[in-house]
Scaffold this active site. Structure first.
Site, PDB file in Angstrom:
ATOM      1  N   CYS A  48     -71.500  31.990 -67.332  1.00  0.00           N
ATOM      2  CA  CYS A  48     -71.456  31.149 -66.139  1.00  0.00           C
ATOM      3  C   CYS A  48     -72.886  30.808 -65.729  1.00  0.00           C
ATOM      4  CB  CYS A  48     -70.744  31.883 -65.006  1.00  0.00           C
ATOM      5  SG  CYS A  48     -70.707  30.957 -63.449  1.00  0.00           S
ATOM      6  N   CYS A  51     -73.674  32.630 -62.146  1.00  0.00           N
ATOM      7  CA  CYS A  51     -73.825  34.080 -61.958  1.00  0.00           C
ATOM      8  C   CYS A  51     -74.099  34.863 -63.237  1.00  0.00           C
ATOM      9  CB  CYS A  51     -72.593  34.649 -61.271  1.00  0.00           C
ATOM     10  SG  CYS A  51     -71.105  34.646 -62.306  1.00  0.00           S
ATOM     11  N   CYS A  97     -64.718  30.638 -62.603  1.00  0.00           N
ATOM     12  CA  CYS A  97     -65.313  31.942 -62.896  1.00  0.00           C
ATOM     13  C   CYS A  97     -64.799  32.929 -61.853  1.00  0.00           C
ATOM     14  CB  CYS A  97     -66.837  31.843 -62.822  1.00  0.00           C
ATOM     15  SG  CYS A  97     -67.688  33.429 -62.927  1.00  0.00           S
ATOM     16  N   CYS A 100     -67.825  34.349 -59.351  1.00  0.00           N
ATOM     17  CA  CYS A 100     -68.465  33.550 -58.301  1.00  0.00           C
ATOM     18  C   CYS A 100     -67.660  32.337 -57.861  1.00  0.00           C
ATOM     19  CB  CYS A 100     -69.854  33.103 -58.757  1.00  0.00           C
ATOM     20  SG  CYS A 100     -69.834  31.883 -60.084  1.00  0.00           S
ATOM     21  N   CYS A 120     -61.013  23.344 -71.595  1.00  0.00           N
ATOM     22  CA  CYS A 120     -61.917  22.205 -71.649  1.00  0.00           C
ATOM     23  C   CYS A 120     -62.970  22.417 -70.555  1.00  0.00           C
ATOM     24  CB  CYS A 120     -61.124  20.924 -71.423  1.00  0.00           C
ATOM     25  SG  CYS A 120     -62.069  19.429 -71.634  1.00  0.00           S
TER      26      CYS A 120
END
Length: 137
Positions: A48, A51, A97, A100, A120
């Site tokens: 991510c 984070c 995610c 976060c 995707c």
């Protein structure tokens, strides 16, 4: 359950590029075939961009022909979460995610075996931790 990372809007804006902010915090989408990872074949872990949480493994990445990085499964079943998205007069499944809450992209039921799923994902929501290098791009 993993702890959610909470930051103010100003903190996210200070940490991210304008494109990363628009996509991850405001649920935007980058144009197809423009992101850094849609045609990337390097090995490693996709994290991510907000984070650093590990999200996808390059071994699960495939060419979907859509112009966005596509994966058959998340790295850790608990690393991403999904919810119904009915924006723009469409019915889709949005992917975030867990750590976060960053918007990553969407999940579709048209991927290859064995999962039949296509995650995707926007390149701007990811950073690739290349195998053997121990560093993030």
């Amino acid at each position: 359950m993993k702890r959610k990372i909470e930051k103010t809007d100003a903190q996210w804006r200070g940490q991210l590029t304008p494109e990363q902010y628009e996509i991850t915090r405001r649920k935007g989408t980058e144009p197809a075939f423009t992101g850094a990872y849609w045609d990337c074949h390097d090995r490693g872990t996709y994290r991510c961009v907000c984070c650093g949480a590990p999200l996808f493994d390059s071994a699960d990445k495939f060419d979907s022909g859509t112009g966005w990085p596509s994966f058959t499964a998340p790295l850790d079943g608990d690393g991403v979460e999904s919810e119904e998205d009915r924006s723009f007069f469409m019915h889709r499944t949005e992917v975030h995610c867990v750590s976060c809450g960053a918007h990553l992209g969407h999940l579709f039921p048209d991927g290859p075996a064995p999962t039949g799923r296509r995650y995707c994902i926007n390149s701007a929501s990811l950073v690739l931790d290349r195998a053997g290098e121990g560093e993030k791009e």
